[in-house]
Write a protein that holds these residues in place. Sequence first.
Motif, PDB file in Angstrom:
ATOM      1  N   LEU A 280       0.828  -1.208   0.000  1.00  0.00           N
ATOM      2  CA  LEU A 280       0.000   0.000   0.000  1.00  0.00           C
ATOM      3  C   LEU A 280       0.861   1.257   0.000  1.00  0.00           C
ATOM      4  CD1 LEU A 280      -2.904  -0.766   2.516  1.00  0.00           C
ATOM      5  CD2 LEU A 280      -3.083  -0.481   0.039  1.00  0.00           C
TER       6      LEU A 280
ATOM      7  N   CYS B  26      -5.471  -9.392   5.453  1.00  0.00           N
ATOM      8  CA  CYS B  26      -5.384  -8.366   4.405  1.00  0.00           C
ATOM      9  C   CYS B  26      -6.754  -7.772   4.101  1.00  0.00           C
ATOM     10  CB  CYS B  26      -4.768  -8.959   3.135  1.00  0.00           C
ATOM     11  SG  CYS B  26      -3.066  -9.522   3.350  1.00  0.00           S
TER      12      CYS B  26
ATOM     13  N   GLY C  33      -7.875  -3.898   4.638  1.00  0.00           N
ATOM     14  CA  GLY C  33      -8.288  -3.174   3.445  1.00  0.00           C
ATOM     15  C   GLY C  33      -9.672  -2.566   3.596  1.00  0.00           C
TER      16      GLY C  33
END
Length: 308
Positions: A62, A228, A232
Amino acid sequence: MTTPVSAASSRDMVGQAIGLTLTTIITFGVQDAVSKILVASYSPFQITMMRYWAFALFALWLVSRQAPIRHALRSKATGWQVLRGLLLMADIWFFALALQTMPLGEMQAITLVYPLLVTLFAVPILGEKVGVFRIAAVLAGFAGAMIIVRPGGVPLSWGVLFTLASAAFYALYIVVTRKVSQIDSTATSMVYASIVGLVLSSVVGFSFWQPMGWNDLALVGVVMVTTCAGHGVMMLALSKAPASVLQPFNYFSLPWAIALSYFVFGHLIDPMSMVGAAVVVAAGLVVMARERMKRVGVAADPPLPGKE
């Protein structure tokens, strides 16, 4: 002046953010349940290491989309950033150790004392002043936790102590995050938390390594994916509404943990422990409300990560 259209749009954004927050909690709850299954057969340090690989790679990816990693490594508070990474790692280790013996419902209820601990730790570290209402709420919250571990309730064991340690380290992590947010960028904080945790978890985790079967590796894959996905979705929620608006909905983690504990592990929280959990939640909400009132007209804290 806010037009009706913009006001409706703002409400829609907040509604979407609340839905995403609840989705995040559901995702992390599944992660906890699968992790609990795994730590029954493998070292919590090994499972934590494999989970952290996914988190660190996701966070570094990211950051790299915005700027080179080497730029994010330029910190004006390197010591605080390293300490922050150590605190997060300690929180996750103790949480995983507690999963071995603690039922999910009671464990989540005790973990929810962390906002109360944030209030206490913010006094010496951030120089905040705490009024009588928040002091009373903190005392009430700890009384609720004591109801859960009363004689005849959850036995006072290493699992309880590990859960309290996890909550304490997470609270310290949040307070230090507030401190470094005034100095470094979010990208810098993410990079340091990723690298420090990746190194620590790997050094310790490999010393507890056990070979894993394909079924267990598949469960590890579920833990990695939910890690994840949870982060997210959480970041997407925070992009649509302030953390202060969404924070109270994090308490949905308690009924969700109770439900998972019953349907996956066949354990139902007892009525008195439920009362204690309700007291902890009520105290946490009072503290949040008072902090929000205190910050009216002041720049809000940057979004804080949810419970790992």
